[in-house]
Every structure is written in structure tokens, then in C-alpha cells.
Design an enzyme around this catalytic site. Structure first.
Site, PDB file in Angstrom:
ATOM      1  CD  GLU A  66     -33.967 -88.000 -23.085  1.00 66.54           C
ATOM      2  OE1 GLU A  66     -34.611 -87.220 -22.348  1.00 66.54           O
ATOM      3  OE2 GLU A  66     -33.233 -87.628 -24.019  1.00 66.54           O
ATOM      4  CG  HIS A 116     -25.709 -88.981 -24.565  1.00 69.19           C
ATOM      5  ND1 HIS A 116     -25.663 -89.257 -25.918  1.00 69.19           N
ATOM      6  CD2 HIS A 116     -27.024 -88.883 -24.242  1.00 69.19           C
ATOM      7  CE1 HIS A 116     -26.898 -89.330 -26.392  1.00 69.19           C
ATOM      8  NE2 HIS A 116     -27.747 -89.099 -25.393  1.00 69.19           N
TER       9      HIS A 116
END
Length: 216
Positions: free
Chosen positions: A86, A13
Site C-alpha cells: 500500500e 486483500h
């Protein structure tokens, strides 16, 4: 080309305010900052001419916003997969690196030394569990798209797992590779596993390099 081979582009990201502050995000839903939004758009422009069949992403905003910028030029909908999230960091989440070192020195040591069995208190994942989740998720997605090009948009920890899988690096091996925001990373997948094609392409993030037909 091998009919069982899937080409993968893995993208971390764009930048968040917490990246700048070295604050652990984990499963907390932190969006992109202005730089991150710009990086996401640049990644989308850089990949606009690629024959992308599908875009998968972590459902967390920072990855989702980045994935949307990549999917839009292709008219694709982003497909969410929680397996691309994550690593869960438990009570580390929301803390800066310095705060963890100062207040939780023993846990900080195990984290810093990449103890594969260390699970941060409060629902954190061990590196072993995290690796198995990420590699299973990426392999499952890749197996759906033989002969195609697929984009996976996720997080720094996910990129690290994929690099290690593709280069056969142990979980505890010191990291010598970059995990840059919005960097373009290329891999191949076959039923035998992952292999590396190229890593940490950031040419599209150079502010003095326009994206046109001369930009590779």
C-alpha cells in the site's frame, strides 16, 4: 493470443478491523478479520479453476493471507513483492479519517483533493511516487509471464492505481469505481501498457450464492 500479452487478475486483500474503523493502514501490518478470512477463501474458490501461472502479493499480512487462499488450490507458492505494498502514509498511519480531519486539517485537505505531490510527514509517499512504484512493479511482473495468467494481491490504493493506468485516468480524477475487499479485477498487459477487461466482480461474496459449476 498475442504472445506478448499477459492476463492479470488483481485482488484487494480481504477485510480488516481497521477497514471497518476507517483507519489508515499504509505499511502497518494488520491481519484479516474473520470476515476478511472468509472473503479470501471465497476468492480462492472462485479462482480455483483459472489457469493461474503465478501469484504475487504484498508482503503485508492482509494481502499475504488473501494470496495464500488463492494460491493454495493451484499448489503455488505466493511470491512476495514489496512493490505491491500500500501507499506509505507516514504519520497518517494508525489514524482514522475523522482524526486526520480534526487534527491535521491542511494535510487532510491536500490528501482529500488528491494533490499528486503531497507527501504525508513521516515517510509518506506522494501519489506520483506511489503510481510510478505500482505501475513499474506490475509491468515488471507481467513482462515475466507472456501468454500467461498472473494474480496480483495487494491493497486498495494499488487497485486504484491499476484502474487509472488501465483506463488512462488522471491521478486527480474523482474516483467513481469500487475498490472492494476481495473483489476480482481483470486486466491485460502488453509492452504498450494496461487495459481493462472487467472490474469489481464480487459475485463470489454473495452469501446466498454457492460456488459451483453454475456460478460464473
Amino acid at each position: 493470443m498475442d504472445a506478448n500479452l499477459t492476463r492479470l487478475i488483481a485482488v484487494r486483500h480481504g477485510e480488516t478491523a481497521w477497514n471497518v474503523d476507517t483507519r489508515i493502514q499504509g505499511h502497518l501490518d494488520i491481519g484479516l478479520n474473520a470476515t476478511g478470512l472468509w472473503q479470501a477463501q471465497r476468492a480462492g474458490q472462485a479462482l480455483a479453476d483459472e489457469p493461474i501461472a503465478a501469484v504475487y502479493a504484498s508482503d503485508l499480512s492482509r494481502a499475504w493471507q488473501t494470496a495464500q487462499a488463492i494460491a493454495e488450490p493451484h499448489g503455488l507458492d505466493v511470491q512476495p513483492d514489496l512493490g505491491l505494498r500500500e501507499r506509505a502514509f507516514g504519520r497518517f498511519e494508525g489514524m482514522s479519517f475523522a482524526e486526520i480531519e480534526a487534527t491535521l486539517p491542511e494535510e487532510a485537505r491536500r490528501w482529500r483533493e488528491r494533490d499528486p505531490e503531497f507527501e504525508p510527514e513521516g515517510g509518506g509517499e506522494s501519489l506520483l511516487t506511489f503510481r510510478d512504484r505500482v505501475t513499474h512493479t506490475a509491468s515488471t511482473i507481467a513482462a515475466r509471464h507472456p501468454g500467461e495468467l498472473v494474480v496480483l494481491v495487494a491493497h486498495g490504493g494499488v487497485m486504484d492505481v491499476l484502474y487509472r493506468a488501465a483506463t488512462r485516468q488522471e491521478l486527480q480524477a474523482p474516483r467513481t469505481w469500487q475498490l472492494g475487499n476481495a473483489a476480482i479485477n481483470r486486466m491485460l498487459w502488453t509492452p504498450e501498457g494496461f487495459s481493462l477487461v472487467g472490474w469489481s466482480d464480487i459475485a463470489h461474496l454473495a452469501t446466498d450464492a454457492p460456488l459451483d459449476e453454475t456460478t460464473t
